[in-house]
Design a protein around this motif. Structure first.
Motif, PDB file in Angstrom:
ATOM      1  N   LYS A   1       0.819  -1.033   0.055  1.00  0.00           N
ATOM      2  CA  LYS A   1       0.083  -0.029  -0.039  1.00  0.00           C
ATOM      3  C   LYS A   1       1.000   1.296   0.067  1.00  0.00           C
ATOM      4  CE  LYS A   1      -3.929   1.869   2.641  1.00  0.00           C
ATOM      5  NZ  LYS A   1      -3.318   3.024   3.251  1.00  0.00           N
ATOM      6  N   ASN A   2       1.930   1.236   0.917  1.00  0.00           N
ATOM      7  CA  ASN A   2       2.876   2.388   0.866  1.00  0.00           C
ATOM      8  C   ASN A   2       3.568   2.565  -0.380  1.00  0.00           C
ATOM      9  OD1 ASN A   2       2.088   2.918   3.476  1.00  0.00           O
ATOM     10  ND2 ASN A   2       3.823   1.740   4.512  1.00  0.00           N
ATOM     11  N   LEU A   3       3.987   1.611  -1.004  1.00  0.00           N
ATOM     12  CA  LEU A   3       4.796   1.578  -2.182  1.00  0.00           C
ATOM     13  C   LEU A   3       3.700   2.411  -3.267  1.00  0.00           C
ATOM     14  CD1 LEU A   3       7.151  -0.821  -3.745  1.00  0.00           C
ATOM     15  CD2 LEU A   3       5.221  -0.199  -5.263  1.00  0.00           C
ATOM     16  N   VAL A   4       2.630   1.739  -3.569  1.00  0.00           N
ATOM     17  CA  VAL A   4       1.724   2.328  -4.551  1.00  0.00           C
ATOM     18  C   VAL A   4       1.350   3.710  -4.402  1.00  0.00           C
ATOM     19  CG1 VAL A   4      -0.553   2.148  -5.346  1.00  0.00           C
ATOM     20  CG2 VAL A   4       0.691  -0.035  -4.983  1.00  0.00           C
ATOM     21  N   GLU A   5       1.207   4.153  -3.010  1.00  0.00           N
ATOM     22  CA  GLU A   5       0.739   5.472  -2.704  1.00  0.00           C
ATOM     23  C   GLU A   5       2.107   6.448  -2.874  1.00  0.00           C
ATOM     24  OE1 GLU A   5      -0.580   5.769   1.345  1.00  0.00           O
ATOM     25  OE2 GLU A   5      -2.594   4.659   0.803  1.00  0.00           O
ATOM     26  N   LYS A   6       3.003   5.807  -2.710  1.00  0.00           N
ATOM     27  CA  LYS A   6       4.236   6.753  -2.697  1.00  0.00           C
ATOM     28  C   LYS A   6       4.888   6.872  -4.111  1.00  0.00           C
ATOM     29  CE  LYS A   6       7.958   6.305  -0.091  1.00  0.00           C
ATOM     30  NZ  LYS A   6       8.529   5.877   0.922  1.00  0.00           N
ATOM     31  N   GLN A   7       4.858   5.757  -4.795  1.00  0.00           N
ATOM     32  CA  GLN A   7       5.583   5.596  -6.119  1.00  0.00           C
ATOM     33  C   GLN A   7       4.689   5.777  -7.331  1.00  0.00           C
ATOM     34  OE1 GLN A   7       8.786   5.670  -5.953  1.00  0.00           O
ATOM     35  NE2 GLN A   7       8.947   5.242  -3.859  1.00  0.00           N
ATOM     36  N   PHE A   8       3.406   5.357  -7.166  1.00  0.00           N
ATOM     37  CA  PHE A   8       2.464   5.408  -8.306  1.00  0.00           C
ATOM     38  C   PHE A   8       1.335   6.390  -8.378  1.00  0.00           C
ATOM     39  CE2 PHE A   8       3.874   0.678  -8.308  1.00  0.00           C
ATOM     40  CZ  PHE A   8       4.902   1.059  -9.182  1.00  0.00           C
ATOM     41  N   SER A   9       1.239   7.310  -7.308  1.00  0.00           N
ATOM     42  CA  SER A   9       0.016   8.036  -7.333  1.00  0.00           C
ATOM     43  C   SER A   9      -0.004   9.003  -8.479  1.00  0.00           C
ATOM     44  CB  SER A   9       0.147   8.819  -6.124  1.00  0.00           C
ATOM     45  OG  SER A   9       1.065   9.450  -5.872  1.00  0.00           O
ATOM     46  N   SER A  10       0.951   9.240  -9.297  1.00  0.00           N
ATOM     47  CA  SER A  10       0.742  10.172 -10.261  1.00  0.00           C
ATOM     48  C   SER A  10       0.477   9.466 -11.580  1.00  0.00           C
ATOM     49  CB  SER A  10       2.180  10.955 -10.434  1.00  0.00           C
ATOM     50  OG  SER A  10       3.107  10.004 -10.863  1.00  0.00           O
ATOM     51  N   ILE A  11       0.566   8.224 -11.553  1.00  0.00           N
ATOM     52  CA  ILE A  11       0.447   7.253 -12.629  1.00  0.00           C
ATOM     53  C   ILE A  11      -0.838   6.381 -12.631  1.00  0.00           C
ATOM     54  CG2 ILE A  11       2.631   7.948 -14.209  1.00  0.00           C
ATOM     55  CD1 ILE A  11       3.783   5.085 -12.930  1.00  0.00           C
ATOM     56  N   LEU A  12      -1.105   6.213 -11.479  1.00  0.00           N
ATOM     57  CA  LEU A  12      -2.293   5.108 -11.200  1.00  0.00           C
ATOM     58  C   LEU A  12      -3.438   5.849 -10.579  1.00  0.00           C
ATOM     59  CD1 LEU A  12      -2.413   2.081 -11.807  1.00  0.00           C
ATOM     60  CD2 LEU A  12      -1.543   1.862  -9.348  1.00  0.00           C
ATOM     61  N   GLU A  13      -4.564   5.854 -11.280  1.00  0.00           N
ATOM     62  CA  GLU A  13      -5.758   6.699 -10.751  1.00  0.00           C
ATOM     63  C   GLU A  13      -5.903   6.224  -9.179  1.00  0.00           C
ATOM     64  OE1 GLU A  13      -8.033   7.058 -14.790  1.00  0.00           O
ATOM     65  OE2 GLU A  13      -9.323   6.411 -13.149  1.00  0.00           O
ATOM     66  N   ASP A  14      -6.202   5.000  -9.037  1.00  0.00           N
ATOM     67  CA  ASP A  14      -6.576   4.504  -7.820  1.00  0.00           C
ATOM     68  C   ASP A  14      -5.675   4.440  -6.640  1.00  0.00           C
ATOM     69  OD1 ASP A  14      -9.105   4.235  -9.111  1.00  0.00           O
ATOM     70  OD2 ASP A  14      -8.455   2.153  -9.691  1.00  0.00           O
ATOM     71  N   ALA A  15      -4.345   4.913  -6.833  1.00  0.00           N
ATOM     72  CA  ALA A  15      -3.315   4.426  -5.938  1.00  0.00           C
ATOM     73  C   ALA A  15      -3.743   5.080  -4.445  1.00  0.00           C
ATOM     74  CB  ALA A  15      -2.126   5.310  -6.398  1.00  0.00           C
ATOM     75  N   ASN A  16      -4.683   5.683  -4.189  1.00  0.00           N
ATOM     76  CA  ASN A  16      -4.886   6.364  -2.905  1.00  0.00           C
ATOM     77  C   ASN A  16      -6.431   5.648  -2.348  1.00  0.00           C
ATOM     78  OD1 ASN A  16      -2.621   8.045  -2.800  1.00  0.00           O
ATOM     79  ND2 ASN A  16      -3.506   9.164  -4.409  1.00  0.00           N
ATOM     80  N   SER A  17      -6.787   4.890  -3.134  1.00  0.00           N
ATOM     81  CA  SER A  17      -7.939   4.048  -2.602  1.00  0.00           C
ATOM     82  C   SER A  17      -7.607   2.692  -1.876  1.00  0.00           C
ATOM     83  CB  SER A  17      -8.995   4.009  -3.866  1.00  0.00           C
ATOM     84  OG  SER A  17      -9.775   2.736  -3.495  1.00  0.00           O
ATOM     85  N   ALA A  18      -7.614   2.565  -0.897  1.00  0.00           N
ATOM     86  CA  ALA A  18      -7.248   1.337  -0.148  1.00  0.00           C
ATOM     87  C   ALA A  18      -8.052   0.196  -0.653  1.00  0.00           C
ATOM     88  CB  ALA A  18      -7.707   1.457   1.695  1.00  0.00           C
ATOM     89  N   ASP A  19      -9.116   0.140  -0.765  1.00  0.00           N
ATOM     90  CA  ASP A  19      -9.883  -0.821  -1.322  1.00  0.00           C
ATOM     91  C   ASP A  19      -9.448  -1.289  -2.657  1.00  0.00           C
ATOM     92  OD1 ASP A  19     -11.562  -0.735   0.602  1.00  0.00           O
ATOM     93  OD2 ASP A  19     -13.383   0.387  -0.086  1.00  0.00           O
ATOM     94  N   LYS A  20      -9.288  -0.141  -3.660  1.00  0.00           N
ATOM     95  CA  LYS A  20      -8.707  -0.687  -5.027  1.00  0.00           C
ATOM     96  C   LYS A  20      -7.154  -1.152  -4.685  1.00  0.00           C
ATOM     97  CE  LYS A  20     -12.077   1.050  -7.680  1.00  0.00           C
ATOM     98  NZ  LYS A  20     -12.630   0.141  -8.595  1.00  0.00           N
ATOM     99  N   VAL A  21      -6.607  -0.644  -3.940  1.00  0.00           N
ATOM    100  CA  VAL A  21      -5.232  -1.209  -3.915  1.00  0.00           C
ATOM    101  C   VAL A  21      -5.178  -2.518  -3.202  1.00  0.00           C
ATOM    102  CG1 VAL A  21      -2.992  -0.874  -2.333  1.00  0.00           C
ATOM    103  CG2 VAL A  21      -3.978   1.131  -3.237  1.00  0.00           C
ATOM    104  N   LYS A  22      -6.209  -2.836  -2.404  1.00  0.00           N
ATOM    105  CA  LYS A  22      -6.384  -4.238  -1.875  1.00  0.00           C
ATOM    106  C   LYS A  22      -6.522  -5.390  -3.087  1.00  0.00           C
ATOM    107  CE  LYS A  22      -6.231  -7.093   1.452  1.00  0.00           C
ATOM    108  NZ  LYS A  22      -4.913  -7.174   2.224  1.00  0.00           N
ATOM    109  N   GLU A  23      -7.551  -4.568  -3.697  1.00  0.00           N
ATOM    110  CA  GLU A  23      -7.989  -5.536  -4.793  1.00  0.00           C
ATOM    111  C   GLU A  23      -6.994  -5.806  -5.830  1.00  0.00           C
ATOM    112  OE1 GLU A  23     -11.209  -4.130  -7.970  1.00  0.00           O
ATOM    113  OE2 GLU A  23     -12.142  -3.608  -5.908  1.00  0.00           O
TER     114      GLU A  23
END
Lengths: 91, 91
Positions: free
Chosen positions: A28-50
């Motif tokens: 979750k931390n990696l996706v939020e920190k590294q991909f928030s500018s290129i991945l729409e759902d990077a900040n949605s906990a549910d989507k990241v879990k999915e």
């Protein structure tokens, strides 16, 4: 290119704190920190879990380096598709 | 990370001259120019040919972006394995 590949590797190693796999929190931390500018759902906990469940090919509840590379490949493919489409439009 | 992924994408697009696939010459140039410092056989025409055939999942004689990502994944995995082994030795 070597530095780009090194970035992929060192980002995983620092997020997993040197372990072989990322746990849910690390992913979750990696996706939020590294991909928030290129991945729409990077900040949605549910989507990241999915996303994590989708990547977790061996269903061990963690994300291995190989499973992480699948996400990187998906992001690179969609970025490439967008660039190719934009280039086709400007022709 | 975004810039690392962008590098993967733009390197392929410039090597393939904007086309969807790399032909043999384009693949050889990409490997020689981009991977000679991280891939032992990067300058051996035979080995590069062998590598291309190994990557060419749909046997169309070309290297698609997806097949190229497989090579990037292999290089990242072996770099990661080397770093993990080195870290284990220094513990």
């Amino acid at each position: 290119m070597e530095s780009a590949i090194k970035t992929l590797v060192t980002t995983f190693i620092s997020s997993s704190k040197g372990k072989e796999n990322l746990d849910s929190k690390g992913f979750k931390n990696l996706v939020e920190k590294q991909f928030s500018s290129i991945l729409e759902d990077a900040n949605s906990a549910d989507k990241v879990k999915e996303m994590q469940q989708g990547l977790d090919a061996n269903a061990d509840g963690k994300v291995s380096f190989g499973e992480y590379l699948t996400l990187v490949g998906y992001l690179a493919q969609s970025m490439s598709d967008r660039k190719t489409a934009a280039a086709a439009q400007s022709d």
